[in-house]
Design an enzyme around this catalytic site. Structure first.
Site, PDB file in Angstrom:
ATOM      1  N   LYS A  85      37.567  30.012  43.919  1.00  0.00           N
ATOM      2  CA  LYS A  85      37.389  31.355  43.350  1.00  0.00           C
ATOM      3  C   LYS A  85      37.957  31.391  41.932  1.00  0.00           C
ATOM      4  CE  LYS A  85      38.451  36.175  44.592  1.00  0.00           C
ATOM      5  NZ  LYS A  85      39.107  37.018  45.617  1.00  0.00           N
ATOM      6  N   SER A 114      36.311  40.451  47.070  1.00  0.00           N
ATOM      7  CA  SER A 114      36.167  39.917  45.733  1.00  0.00           C
ATOM      8  C   SER A 114      35.787  38.436  45.704  1.00  0.00           C
ATOM      9  CB  SER A 114      37.482  40.119  44.959  1.00  0.00           C
ATOM     10  OG  SER A 114      38.561  39.470  45.592  1.00  0.00           O
ATOM     11  N   SER A 121      39.079  40.875  50.893  1.00  0.00           N
ATOM     12  CA  SER A 121      38.303  40.105  49.918  1.00  0.00           C
ATOM     13  C   SER A 121      37.889  38.723  50.371  1.00  0.00           C
ATOM     14  CB  SER A 121      39.077  40.002  48.605  1.00  0.00           C
ATOM     15  OG  SER A 121      39.062  41.241  47.938  1.00  0.00           O
TER      16      SER A 121
END
Length: 577
Positions: free
Chosen positions: A151, A227, A251
């Site tokens: 990420k 996210s 997330s």
């Protein structure tokens, strides 16, 4: 808008974040995208030869026509299988990483899921691993040759960490790996891409002004979640077997749920977390966790086992020294007959029908497998959301606003910043102390509530796990996420939770479930949020979206949660088969 010299965005820890030549944000965005696409274009043989028309919503099978049979075989392995096959020399690390670079390139074209690309470094590292194997006959670690995606806001040395902020683009090249990334390298993993996260990170969708919007490959009119939405889109398309995400309100779990993947949020201080770039460094009233997204339950344990094998508590002091107990994941200390509690409705927002159907399927499968199932009575879900929002915004949202002086808010950022409490003012130190007391009082109430289930079970124990929706909806249309309560509740409680897939929603085959024998649900909306979510339901809108649930256990019982996830998986598979 063009930046003035004195307008350049404020940086982390008081250091000025010098925006390149103080140029306009669209120019910075254009440069980031141009740089990324140039790196992808170096390997023209991996690129799509023509764009997929926008009217085609489901692009999940597009890549099949572009892969060799050998590539298909490789990228359809889960992480555990790949590690085994690399160790047995069925595959080389070089061919494995090249196959995933190929699919990642296609995945980017289909979903806009990538940020930083470092294929050349990855291929060179894979070649080193192959030489090591040739010379020694031994793997270089437990993840020898395994491609792992990262990420964007997790630091990877030598690569930009813009984290969805224009102010950080080109100004945040990592000088050091995050602890998890350092361990991945030691374990023999091969890093090759970073993936998209939203502006602010505090969003369950993935959209920012640096790289734009990431879409859901099963239905591009829907979000992949956030996210960690770049991770979920890439992994769903087989562009990565294992990815790193983070979770402070859902997330990891929400994007995993929206993509039909497995995702895991541990309790705080169990899995390494140091080395991330995001707002609110040092804020400890509510703490996020780092964890895996993958395509199998066993891959979640593979990640956790590897992380703790390297004793990360020796270099990250806040971590608890609790070695991983794989025997528990494999079934030791897990009773033959378990009692699960199902949360059908949190008392705030009723889930959409396919999610209720998935809960009912899971209940029937567990009963058929000989387990006990009771209903979980919801406790303080609206109050929990009201409290966690205060903990998210102890500074009144000041840091977010500073970072976005010259970075227009995308819709989900605007929505969450409209939730800022206290009139947008920072909480005082004394008020923060009181909020921490509220948090601990809430955690005690949840623990007591769980303990109280002992009187409702026939096992002589309190319930072993709670099974719950991961969200009130399937992956929703872009910019329409409105309720996080099914995931953020467990962040506030600091309980571990894993998401698992149950089904795919097919509009043409849809029939509403009858759960009246299981639970009495409200017929009239109880609040404006529920009214909005109810109005969203239309079987056609969510066509082809995965249907997933989450399983929750007691704090620091990570191995038990994954062990019980295996029980649920087996029960569902036995019913389906």
């Amino acid at each position: 808008m063009v930046f003035r010299t004195d307008d350049c965005g404020k940086g982390r820890q008081g250091v000025s974040a010098r925006v390149v030549d103080c140029i306009s944000w669209p120019e910075i965005r254009a440069r980031k995208i141009r740089d990324r696409d140039a790196l992808l274009g170096r390997n023209a043989q991996w690129c799509l030869k023509e764009d997929v028309p926008e009217h085609i919503k489901d692009v999940s099978q597009v890549l099949q026509a572009h892969l060799t049979e050998r590539e298909k075989e490789i990228v359809h392995c889960d992480a555990t299988s790949l590690v085994e096959r690399l160790a047995s020399r069925r595959y080389t690390a070089t061919e494995v990483i090249k196959a995933h670079c190929h699919v990642a390139t296609i995945s980017q074209a289909l979903t806009n899921c990538l940020t930083e690309v470092f294929f050349d470094d990855a291929i060179a590292r894979a070649a080193e691993l192959d030489r090591h194997m040739d010379e020694t006959g031994q793997v270089s670690g437990p993840l020898h040759g395994l491609p792992v995606s990262i990420k964007d806001h997790i630091n990877v040395k030598g690569h930009d960490t813009s984290t969805g902020y224009i102010a950080w683009a080109y100004n945040t090249v990592a000088t050091k790996d995050a602890v998890t990334v350092e361990i991945l390298r030691k374990a023999g993993a091969v890093l090759y891409v970073k993936t998209a996260n939203p502006q602010t990170l505090l969003s369950l969708e993935t959209n920012n002004n640096v790289f734009g919007r990431t879409v859901n490959p099963y239905n591009r009119t829907l979000t992949p979640g956030g996210s960690s939405g770049g991770e979920s889109a890439l992994i769903a398309l087989h562009g990565s077997p294992l990815g790193l995400g983070t979770d402070i309100g859902g997330s990891i779990r929400v994007p995993a749920a929206y993509m039909g993947l497995y995702g895991f949020k541990a309790s705080v201080a169990r899995i390494p977390h140091a080395g991330l770039r995001g707002p609110h460094d040092g804020m400890e009233a509510i703490i996020g966790v780092l964890g895996p997204l993958a395509r199998s339950a066993r891959d979640l344990a593979l990640f956790c086992r590897t992380m703790l094998q390297y004793e990360p508590w020796l270099i990250e002091p806040p971590l608890l020294e609790i070695p991983w107990k794989q025997t528990v994941v494999d079934g030791a200390d897990i009773p033959q007959r378990l009692c699960f509690a199902i949360l059908w409705d949190d008392g705030v927002v009723k889930p959409h029908p396919p999610i209720l159907d998935a809960l009912q399927r899971t209940k029937r499968a567990l009963l058929a497998a000989g387990h006990e199932v009771i209903n979980w009575v919801p406790l303080d879900h609206q109050a929990a959301w009201d409290l966690i929002v205060k903990l998210y915004f102890l500074d009144g949202g000041e840091e977010y606003r500073e970072l976005q002086i010259n970075d227009p808010m995308v819709p989900q950022t605007e929505w969450i910043l409209n939730q800022v409490p206290n009139g947008g003012k920072p909480f005082t130190v004394r008020e923060t102390f009181r909020l921490n007391v509220e948090r601990e009082t809430f955690r005690c109430r949840v623990a007591a509530h769980w303990n109280g289930t002992k009187s409702q079970t026939t096992t002589g124990r309190h319930v072993d796990a709670v099974i719950s929706p991961a969200a009130a909806t399937l992956a929703p249309p872009h910019d329409t996420t409105r309720w996080w309560g099914y995931t953020s509740y467990w962040n506030l409680a600091d309980y571990p939770a894993a998401v698992y897939p149950v089904a795919h929603h097919r509009a043409s085959q849809y029939s509403p479930p009858d759960v009246s024998a299981d639970i009495t649900l409200p017929q009239v909306p109880r609040n404006d949020v529920e009214r909005f979510v109810n109005s969203q339901w239309d079987p056609e809108i969510y066509d082809n979206a995965p249907v997933s649930l989450q399983i929750i256990g007691r704090r620091l019982n990570e191995e038990k949660v994954l062990g019980m996830l295996n029980v649920v998986d087996r029960a569902l598979n036995n019913v389906h088969n």
